[in-house]
Design a protein around this motif. Structure first.
Motif, mmCIF file in Angstrom:
data_model
loop_
_atom_site.group_PDB
_atom_site.id
_atom_site.type_symbol
_atom_site.label_atom_id
_atom_site.label_comp_id
_atom_site.label_asym_id
_atom_site.label_seq_id
_atom_site.Cartn_x
_atom_site.Cartn_y
_atom_site.Cartn_z
ATOM 1 N N PRO A 68 -1.308 -41.956 8.622
ATOM 2 C CA PRO A 68 -1.901 -40.533 9.235
ATOM 3 C C PRO A 68 -0.812 -39.266 9.272
ATOM 4 O O PRO A 68 0.530 -40.173 9.593
ATOM 5 N N VAL A 69 -0.666 -38.274 8.796
ATOM 6 C CA VAL A 69 0.286 -37.297 8.613
ATOM 7 C C VAL A 69 1.078 -37.248 9.999
ATOM 8 O O VAL A 69 2.233 -37.015 10.064
ATOM 9 N N ARG A 70 0.529 -37.631 11.160
ATOM 10 C CA ARG A 70 1.246 -37.207 12.233
ATOM 11 C C ARG A 70 2.444 -38.050 12.887
ATOM 12 O O ARG A 70 3.351 -37.672 13.427
ATOM 13 N N VAL A 71 2.179 -39.183 11.831
ATOM 14 C CA VAL A 71 3.290 -39.969 12.344
ATOM 15 C C VAL A 71 4.558 -40.050 11.234
ATOM 16 O O VAL A 71 5.500 -40.615 11.163
ATOM 17 N N LEU A 72 4.382 -39.296 10.239
ATOM 18 C CA LEU A 72 5.409 -39.118 8.996
ATOM 19 C C LEU A 72 6.385 -38.251 9.494
ATOM 20 O O LEU A 72 6.051 -37.363 10.410
ATOM 21 N N SER A 73 7.621 -38.365 8.971
ATOM 22 C CA SER A 73 8.858 -38.010 9.220
ATOM 23 C C SER A 73 8.733 -36.364 8.474
ATOM 24 O O SER A 73 7.925 -36.140 7.634
ATOM 25 N N GLU A 120 -3.341 -33.413 11.106
ATOM 26 C CA GLU A 120 -2.563 -34.406 11.623
ATOM 27 C C GLU A 120 -3.338 -35.471 11.637
ATOM 28 O O GLU A 120 -2.687 -36.671 11.468
ATOM 29 N N ARG A 121 -4.526 -35.577 11.639
ATOM 30 C CA ARG A 121 -5.377 -36.882 12.125
ATOM 31 C C ARG A 121 -5.653 -37.514 10.626
ATOM 32 O O ARG A 121 -6.285 -38.497 10.433
ATOM 33 N N LEU A 122 -5.569 -36.800 9.420
ATOM 34 C CA LEU A 122 -5.964 -37.198 7.996
ATOM 35 C C LEU A 122 -4.615 -37.883 7.471
ATOM 36 O O LEU A 122 -3.514 -37.760 7.754
#
Lengths: 324, 243
Positions: free
Chosen positions: A154-159, A117-119
């Motif tokens: 960052p991957v965590r904000v992706l849909s 998630e952080r990458l």
């Protein structure tokens, strides 16, 4: 390798494709060969006595409802879980003892995709590229452009859809000999879905192999050469998509200006008259529509409607009895 | 950072204790039991103060807790978060993943120990507290070895079970038990016979701050670590990984 036992359950892969890819020495062994694989969980579920061979240059669709054993099978291919009995071989290598060598040649998209998630996507790909020895940054950027993925967030904000793109690019970016994709197009918009399908077809044309799972036949049928149906942990059918299509029954309604020529339709093979209407016929056509179209060519056709039942209906109704 | 700050605060208090002879009297008045339990030797000398304040419990335990949290995440963390599927799809073996992550943990723990040592050793003289580097190194090394041993225990439980919580719980409980065994041994005769079983006793029981490094004791811990690591690799390699 026991191809003889496989032949009883699974059709041999298309020989023309096999020949096209078979020139390469590293492609002499089947990319996927499962023999009598059983993995049963205590709470029920899992797969039983599964045998399946997938050949070079083939797109194989692994179809079944949720919980039928698709993900269990795929995770055994990846050596994340181990079968209780039977053998799992990739490129002729044991999926467990030669996992590292096998994984060098495959790309994998998990069904329940969990990312770092952080990458960012770029960092994720760089991490895997270090472990795999490729591809370079430019290749990653091409893929991102093609699938319309923002690399630096960052991957965590992706849909959902964008996360799926990260997983797909991660699997495909090295153009591996074997792609193992668990529900690859979940969450993707239709445009990206089409791009992915095109890429999978291209991979097969180049002699590489794709193994994908889905619970939607229409999606599988769009891209796969063969479809295997799994239910309650058992592989109950393997068929070519073209054969499933051929079995489809079309409902055809034709209206003509002058009724004289209609009699010619009635005698055609595979055609059954359901109903005579004022200026035409309601027909049921099994298999190809070409004969009936040829017969209609000389007539004054006012209206022609063809209803195709979904492949779902055709396939599942056919195997409903077997599964129960 | 936290450990360094704590050390600075403790060091800054030292001069007031050092100059105050009444402190020595206070501790002389403490019951024997108390002095042994809290490792109160000589509060007014540099090593005595550090031994009591920092190395009696706080430093080794903080180091160990930090390492246990890390160790419990080594094998079980990615499995818990689901990223292990993607990681292992690469041409890397499970053993390599565990070994490399463990190596990072060892380096990280040693690095933290070095920070601790640097803080105490460099700032100590500013507060007129002087401890020899040798004693300090011995204490820090003992603390780090203790931390690494229990972090590897956490790794082993996590590798075998896939549960971070279990790994954390078991390793922490064992670390505390090991401390209590060592601390209570002078008071409870039954503990005295088995105190050698306590990694805490092996690492820190001999007051390394004043008596220096004892390679034999450290190598006992080394053996423990190697065994636990082997168990981790073996159990992680043979297991089904959760989705």
């Amino acid at each position: 390798m026991r191809p003889s036992t496989l032949a009883t359950r699974a059709e041999a892969p298309d020989p023309s494709r096999a020949r096209r890819a078979g020139t390469d020495a590293t492609r002499s062994e089947a990319p996927i060969a499962l023999t009598g694989v059983t993995k049963v969980y205590r709470g029920g579920g899992g797969v039983r006595d599964l045998s399946l061979e997938v050949g070079w240059g083939e797109v194989f669709g692994f179809l079944g409802p949720n919980g039928a054993g698709k993900t269990t099978t795929i995770r055994m291919l990846l050596d994340l879980i181990r079968p209780q009995s039977g053998s799992v071989r990739l490129f002729g290598l044991d999926a467990r003892t030669d996992a590292v060598a096998a994984h060098r040649r495959l790309g994998y998209l998990p069904g329940e995709l969990a990312l770092y998630e952080r990458l960012s996507a770029r960092e994720t790909f760089a991490h895997f590229a270090r472990l795999r020895g490729g591809p370079d940054e430019a290749t990653v950027e091409n893929w991102a452009r093609e699938l319309d993925l923002e690399l630096d967030r960052p991957v965590r904000v992706l849909s959902r859809g964008n996360r799926q793109k990260v997983g797909l690019i991660g699997a495909m970016m090295n153009e591996p000999d074997l792609l193992v994709l668990d529900e690859p197009t979940v969450g993707l918009d239709p445009l990206v879905q089409r791009t992915v399908h095109r890429r999978l077809r291209e991979a097969a044309t180049a002699g590489r192999t794709v193994f994908l799972s889905s619970h939607v036949l229409s999606e599988v049928a769009e891209v796969a050469d063969r479809v295997g149906l799994i239910r309650d942990g058992r592989l109950i059918a393997i068929e070519r998509v073209s054969e499933i299509r051929a079995r489809a029954v079309h409902a055809v309604e034709v209206r003509v200006g002058a009724g004289a020529g209609l009699a010619a339709l009635e005698g055609l093979g595979g055609v059954t008259v359901r109903e005579r209407i004022e200026d035409g016929l309601r027909l049921e056509v099994v298999g190809s529509l070409n004969p009936i179209l040829a017969a209609l060519a000389g007539l004054d056709v006012l209206d022609l409607s063809v209803h195709e039942p979904s492949l779902e209906e055709v396939f599942l109704s056919y195997y409903d009895g077997i599964a129960r | 950072m936290g450990i360094a700050t704590y050390c600075v605060v403790m060091l800054s208090v030292f001069p007031s204790i050092h100059d105050n002879k009444s402190f020595a009297k206070i501790f002389e008045a403490y019951p024997e039991v108390f002095r042994k339990l809290f490792n109160v030797t000589d509060f007014t000398t540099g090593p005595g103060y550090l031994g009591a304040e920092i190395f009696s419990v706080i430093a080794p335990m903080l180091l160990a807790l930090f390492a246990i949290l890390w160790g419990s995440d080594l094998a079980a963390g990615e499995e818990d978060r689901g990223t292990i599927d993607l990681l292992l799809a690469n041409p890397v073996s499970r053993r390599r993943v565990v070994l490399e992550k463990w190596s990072a943990l060892v380096l990280g723990t040693l690095w933290l120990g070095a920070v601790l040592e640097g803080t105490l050793g460099l700032l100590g003289p500013l507060f007129s507290l002087s401890v020899g580097w040798a004693g300090l190194s011995a204490a820090v090394l003992g603390s780090s070895a203790f931390a690494i041993a229990f972090a590897t225990a956490a790794l082993a439980v996590g590798a075998a079970s896939g549960s971070r919580g279990l790994a954390r719980g078991v390793a922490t409980a064992l670390a505390v038990a090991s401390y209590l065994l060592s601390a209570l041994a002078p008071l409870v005769s039954a503990f005295q016979r088995v105190v050698w079983l306590s990694p805490w006793d092996q690492a820190l029981g001999h007051q390394p701050l004043t008596t220096g490094l004892r390679p034999a004791n450290l190598s006992v811990l080394g053996v423990v670590v190697v065994v636990l690591l082997a168990v981790s690799l073996w159990s992680y390699d043979r297991r089904d990984l959760a989705t």
